[in-house]
Each structure stands twice: as structure tokens, then as C-alpha cells.
Write a protein that holds these residues in place. Structure first.
Motif, PDB file in Angstrom:
ATOM      1  N   VAL A 127       0.854  -1.373   0.033  1.00  0.00           N
ATOM      2  CA  VAL A 127      -0.058   0.119  -0.042  1.00  0.00           C
ATOM      3  C   VAL A 127       0.988   1.238   0.091  1.00  0.00           C
ATOM      4  N   TYR A 128       1.867   1.225   0.909  1.00  0.00           N
ATOM      5  CA  TYR A 128       2.765   2.356   0.917  1.00  0.00           C
ATOM      6  C   TYR A 128       3.477   2.646  -0.413  1.00  0.00           C
ATOM      7  N   GLY A 129       3.862   1.615  -1.223  1.00  0.00           N
ATOM      8  CA  GLY A 129       4.633   1.573  -2.273  1.00  0.00           C
ATOM      9  C   GLY A 129       3.883   2.123  -3.480  1.00  0.00           C
ATOM     10  N   PHE A 130       2.501   1.863  -3.268  1.00  0.00           N
ATOM     11  CA  PHE A 130       1.513   2.332  -4.293  1.00  0.00           C
ATOM     12  C   PHE A 130       1.310   3.794  -4.010  1.00  0.00           C
ATOM     13  N   LEU A 131       1.158   4.295  -2.654  1.00  0.00           N
ATOM     14  CA  LEU A 131       0.895   5.769  -2.631  1.00  0.00           C
ATOM     15  C   LEU A 131       1.951   6.515  -3.068  1.00  0.00           C
ATOM     16  N   VAL A 132       3.195   6.043  -2.849  1.00  0.00           N
ATOM     17  CA  VAL A 132       4.513   6.735  -3.021  1.00  0.00           C
ATOM     18  C   VAL A 132       4.716   7.078  -4.403  1.00  0.00           C
ATOM     19  N   LEU A 133       4.085   6.134  -5.422  1.00  0.00           N
ATOM     20  CA  LEU A 133       4.104   6.253  -6.793  1.00  0.00           C
ATOM     21  C   LEU A 133       3.671   7.570  -7.363  1.00  0.00           C
ATOM     22  N   PHE A 134       2.732   8.131  -6.496  1.00  0.00           N
ATOM     23  CA  PHE A 134       1.707   9.241  -7.122  1.00  0.00           C
ATOM     24  C   PHE A 134       2.264  10.493  -6.532  1.00  0.00           C
ATOM     25  N   LEU A 135       3.469  10.576  -5.797  1.00  0.00           N
ATOM     26  CA  LEU A 135       3.849  11.791  -5.116  1.00  0.00           C
ATOM     27  C   LEU A 135       4.648  12.619  -6.067  1.00  0.00           C
ATOM     28  N   ILE A 172      19.312  13.981   1.319  1.00  0.00           N
ATOM     29  CA  ILE A 172      20.249  14.729   2.490  1.00  0.00           C
ATOM     30  C   ILE A 172      21.408  14.773   1.991  1.00  0.00           C
ATOM     31  N   ASP A 173      22.099  14.121   0.878  1.00  0.00           N
ATOM     32  CA  ASP A 173      23.256  14.092   0.223  1.00  0.00           C
ATOM     33  C   ASP A 173      24.301  14.019   1.275  1.00  0.00           C
ATOM     34  N   PRO A 174      24.478  12.777   1.783  1.00  0.00           N
ATOM     35  CA  PRO A 174      25.243  12.634   3.021  1.00  0.00           C
ATOM     36  C   PRO A 174      27.078  12.916   2.725  1.00  0.00           C
ATOM     37  N   LEU A 175      27.128  12.458   1.383  1.00  0.00           N
ATOM     38  CA  LEU A 175      28.455  12.316   1.020  1.00  0.00           C
ATOM     39  C   LEU A 175      28.753  13.805   0.494  1.00  0.00           C
ATOM     40  N   LEU A 176      27.940  14.930   0.640  1.00  0.00           N
ATOM     41  CA  LEU A 176      28.107  16.081   0.265  1.00  0.00           C
ATOM     42  C   LEU A 176      28.764  16.211  -1.229  1.00  0.00           C
ATOM     43  N   LEU A 177      27.992  15.492  -2.133  1.00  0.00           N
ATOM     44  CA  LEU A 177      28.567  15.636  -3.595  1.00  0.00           C
ATOM     45  C   LEU A 177      27.885  16.768  -4.390  1.00  0.00           C
ATOM     46  N   ARG A 178      26.891  17.384  -3.771  1.00  0.00           N
ATOM     47  CA  ARG A 178      26.288  18.357  -4.494  1.00  0.00           C
ATOM     48  C   ARG A 178      27.083  19.816  -4.317  1.00  0.00           C
ATOM     49  N   LEU A 228       9.503  13.013   4.280  1.00  0.00           N
ATOM     50  CA  LEU A 228       8.810  12.067   4.928  1.00  0.00           C
ATOM     51  C   LEU A 228       9.198  10.536   4.177  1.00  0.00           C
ATOM     52  N   VAL A 229       9.199  10.598   3.227  1.00  0.00           N
ATOM     53  CA  VAL A 229       9.468   9.523   2.259  1.00  0.00           C
ATOM     54  C   VAL A 229      10.864   8.788   2.754  1.00  0.00           C
ATOM     55  N   VAL A 230      11.891   9.507   3.155  1.00  0.00           N
ATOM     56  CA  VAL A 230      12.976   9.058   3.480  1.00  0.00           C
ATOM     57  C   VAL A 230      13.001   8.329   4.848  1.00  0.00           C
ATOM     58  N   ALA A 231      12.141   9.073   5.844  1.00  0.00           N
ATOM     59  CA  ALA A 231      11.899   8.509   7.276  1.00  0.00           C
ATOM     60  C   ALA A 231      11.031   7.041   7.043  1.00  0.00           C
ATOM     61  N   LEU A 232      10.036   7.092   6.034  1.00  0.00           N
ATOM     62  CA  LEU A 232       9.241   5.931   6.030  1.00  0.00           C
ATOM     63  C   LEU A 232       9.883   4.983   5.156  1.00  0.00           C
ATOM     64  N   LEU A 258      18.823   4.012   0.229  1.00  0.00           N
ATOM     65  CA  LEU A 258      20.087   4.638   0.078  1.00  0.00           C
ATOM     66  C   LEU A 258      19.926   5.583  -1.031  1.00  0.00           C
ATOM     67  N   HIS A 259      19.121   5.479  -2.027  1.00  0.00           N
ATOM     68  CA  HIS A 259      18.872   6.519  -2.923  1.00  0.00           C
ATOM     69  C   HIS A 259      18.183   7.814  -2.221  1.00  0.00           C
ATOM     70  N   SER A 260      17.069   7.300  -1.652  1.00  0.00           N
ATOM     71  CA  SER A 260      16.467   8.640  -0.711  1.00  0.00           C
ATOM     72  C   SER A 260      17.468   9.428   0.016  1.00  0.00           C
ATOM     73  N   VAL A 261      18.168   8.505   0.649  1.00  0.00           N
ATOM     74  CA  VAL A 261      19.054   9.161   1.681  1.00  0.00           C
ATOM     75  C   VAL A 261      20.069  10.194   0.961  1.00  0.00           C
ATOM     76  N   HIS A 262      20.618   9.394  -0.240  1.00  0.00           N
ATOM     77  CA  HIS A 262      21.572  10.389  -1.098  1.00  0.00           C
ATOM     78  C   HIS A 262      20.844  11.609  -1.638  1.00  0.00           C
ATOM     79  N   THR A 263      19.686  11.446  -2.052  1.00  0.00           N
ATOM     80  CA  THR A 263      19.031  12.464  -2.815  1.00  0.00           C
ATOM     81  C   THR A 263      18.383  13.599  -1.863  1.00  0.00           C
TER      82      THR A 263
END
Lengths: 163, 194
Positions: free
Chosen positions: A63-71, A155-161, A80-84, A148-153
Motif C-alpha cells: 500500500v505504501y509503495g502504491f501511494l508513493v508512486l503518485f507523489l 540529505i546528500d550525506p557524502l556532500l556531492l552537491r 517524510l518518504v526518507v523516514a518512512l 540509499l537513493h532517498s538518503v543520497h538525494t
């Protein structure tokens, strides 16, 4: 470039949704009747609490995956998607490993505890459970990649931006 | 004189985040407690063993008893649990050491990001170990009537109780790991907003 990235991301999320959905469906429709010494027994997924936990968690994640597709992209809800994603990946991973543990006992038995394997008496049930677990494994891998992709996009933990 | 003051003012406004940030005592103490929890879970489960003389059959009027052992390595789920908790405790120890020894072990500022990512992955790994061991312990305590699997906890009570204690310690460790992960991720968010 950003459009391709978004399409790839959505494709990955759709694959994860499809994997969790198929895991739920295959596990929930797995049942077989067998007879043990004139007693007819039915092997269903509700016989083992680990499989019930598996079905519940995977349906919630479907159900969660279905709802996130429409974000829509660039929405503030991606935080919130990162936390969830974190919470649901943890749940997915623990339910998958629980189901694998119980399925392993069902297939190989445990000689120390005198638990006989049940897969010889109900082979079709065992095969369906194996199929559901394979779909579940694919879903776990995809969700870890998505986390890992959400965290990277976001929060950018490796400071690549560079702004 | 005025230009010096101006330069001084400029410097203070353009300062990067100060090179010696305050040590985060809350995060460090949570990591220490999590390390203690996961390491005690590993040790208690790895040393979990009980031997008992059980009646196996009766020949004539004399019951035949043989000593049966319950050990953690009879079950693959518990072996996995011990391995995963050992990995989590070693990781906690390494990160505590890096935190205490200070920011000299930094590589171009990657330290916080790497710790956050590794936190997430080790937490997911610990969740797998917990899930498998919990349901295996539940199977041992209640048995499964549909599959004709007898419960073993009525005969090996001390083994079951110790296994339960190891599970509880591991759950405490993983909840604290979750809190630590969230804290390190928000630390990153705050840093990136500057």
C-alpha cells in the motif's frame, strides 16, 4: 537528465511495488491438503506466525509503495518518504528473515529438536512459499537500494552537491 | 584601524562551521549503551547451553535416559543472530572509537556521511537477525501443532530463558541503533543547511 533519473526512480519503485504485491498474493494463496495417517490436514500460511507476519508487513509495504508512486517530484513530502522508507525497509527485512528461518525448518527439519521436515508431504505448498520468498527477497533488495537513493538525494550525506 | 576592524568583522561572518565542534555526548552515550546491549546479546546467546537427562524409551521396567544438549548452534537462525549481533557490536565499537579520537580521522568531510549510511545498513542487518531469532524462539516455546513440531521449552527452561534474555538485549540494542541513526541523519541535515 533529470527526467531520465525520475523515470528510473519511478520504475524502481514500481518494480518494488510489484514484487511486494506478488509476494503477498503467492503466500496468501498457498494452501494444500495432505493426509497424515487418516487425518486430513491443510497446510496454509496461517499455520505459522512468521508467515502471517510476512503477509501483514508486505501488504502494508505494498500500500505504501502504491501511494508513493503518485507523489509529485519536488514535493516537500520526500523528507517524510526518507523516514518512512527507513521504517518500512526495517520491517520488510525482519519479516523476510523470519519467514526464511521458519521455511528453512520446514524444508530441512531440525534433528536436535526432533522436528521433521514437512516439505515431503506438501510439496506444492512448499514450492509456493519458496516462490513468495524469492519475490520477497527481490523486494528487500530493491527497497534497500531505494533507501540509499532517498538518503543520497534528500540529505546528500557524502556532500556531492556543490551548492 | 577601521579596515582591520572591518576585516575582523568579515572573518567572523564568513566562518565555516567551527573546526572543533562540541562533542555530542547524547549520541556517544546512546552508542555506548547500544554497544553494551548488542555485545551482551551476542555473548549470552553464544554461551547458551543446557544439558539434561531425558527419558527416551522404556525397556522393560527401566527407563532409558540419555543426556540431551540444547545449544545455540543447533539452529541456523540463532547462529545468524550471533553473527549479526557480533557485527553490530564491532561496528558500534569502531564508531565510538572514531568519535572519541576526534575529527582527525576525517577524509575530506566524508566521516559523518559514511557513518550515517553505515548506521542505516547495520541497523537493517540487526533487524534481520532479530526477526529470525524471535520467530524461531516462538516456535521453540509454542511448537507448531499443524506441522507436528513439539515445543522444547518445557524441557529446556534455562536455555529458553537465556535465549529470551539475549533477544530482549538485542531488541534494546536495535531500538537504540534506530535512534542513533535518526540523530546522525538529522545532524547531517543541519550541517547541509549552513
Amino acid at each position: 537528465m533529470a527526467k531520465i533519473r525520475r523515470v528510473c526512480h519511478l520504475l524502481l519503485r514500481f518494480l518494488a511495488f510489484a514484487a511486494t504485491l506478488s509476494a503477498v498474493v503467492v503466500m496468501a494463496t498457498s494452501h494444500e491438503r495432505a493426509s497424515f495417517f487418516t487425518v486430513s490436514v491443510e497446510a496454509k500460511y496461517t499455520n505459522a506466525p512468521a508467515f502471517k507476519y510476512f503477509v501483514i508487513v508486505y501488504s502494508v509495504v505494498t500500500v505504501y509503495g502504491f501511494l508513493v508512486l503518485f507523489l509529485p517530484a519536488q514535493s516537500l513530502l520526500w523528507r517524510l518518504v526518507v523516514a518512512l522508507d527507513l521504517v518500512f525497509t526495517m520491517l520488510l527485512v525482519s519479516s523476510f528473515s523470519a519467514a526464511v528461518a521458519i521455511a528453512q525448518v520446514g524444508k530441512k527439519g531440525n534433528s536436535y529438536a526432533a522436528w521433521l521436515p514437512i516439505c515431503d508431504s506438501v510439496p506444492k505448498y512448499c514450492d509456493r512459499v519458496t516462490g513468495a520468498l524469492i519475490a520477497g527477497f527481490v523486494a528487500v533488495i530493491i527497497y534497500i537500494i531505494l533507501l540509499l537513493h532517498s538518503v543520497h538525494t534528500v540529505i546528500d550525506p557524502l556532500l556531492l552537491r556543490k551548492n | 584601524m577601521a579596515s582591520e576592524n572591518g576585516e575582523k568583522l568579515d572573518l567572523s561572518f564568513n566562518a565555516a562551521p567551527d573546526p572543533k565542534p562540541r562533542k555530542e555526548w547524547v549520541l556517544l552515550s546512546l552508542r555506548v549503551i547500544s554497544f553494551l546491549a548488542t555485545s551482551s546479546a551476542t555473548l549470552v546467546m553464544a554461551l547458551n547451553k543446557q544439558t539434561k537427562n531425558l527419558v527416551v524409551a522404556t525397556i522393560g521396567t527401566t527407563p532409558v535416559t540419555i543426556p540431551l544438549t540444547a545449544k545455540f548452534n543447533h539452529t541456523p537462525a540463532f547462529i545468524f543472530f550471533v553473527i549479526v549481533n557480533a557485527i553490530a557490536s564491532v561496528y558500534n565499537l569502531v564508531v565510538i572509537a572514531v568519535d572519541i579520537l576526534g575529527p582527525q580521522y576525517d577524509y575530506k568531510g566524508l566521516r559523518l556521511g559514511l557513518i550515517a549510511i553505515l548506521d542505516v545498513m547495520i541497523m537493517a542487518l540487526a533487524a534481520t537477525g532479530d526477526g529470525a531469532a524471535t520467530f524461531m524462539a516462538e516456535l521453540g516455546r509454542n511448537g507448531n501443532s499443524h506441522a507436528r513440531w513439539e515445543k522444547i521449552c518445557d524441557k529446556f527452561e534455562a536455555y529458553c530463558n537465556r535465549g529470551g534474555a539475549a533477544l530482549v538485549a538485542s531488541f534494546i540494542g536495535i531500538i537504540l541503533l534506530l535512534v542513533v541513526t535518526v540523530m546522525s541523519i538529522t545532524k547531517l541535515l543541519k550541517l547541509n543547511r549552513i
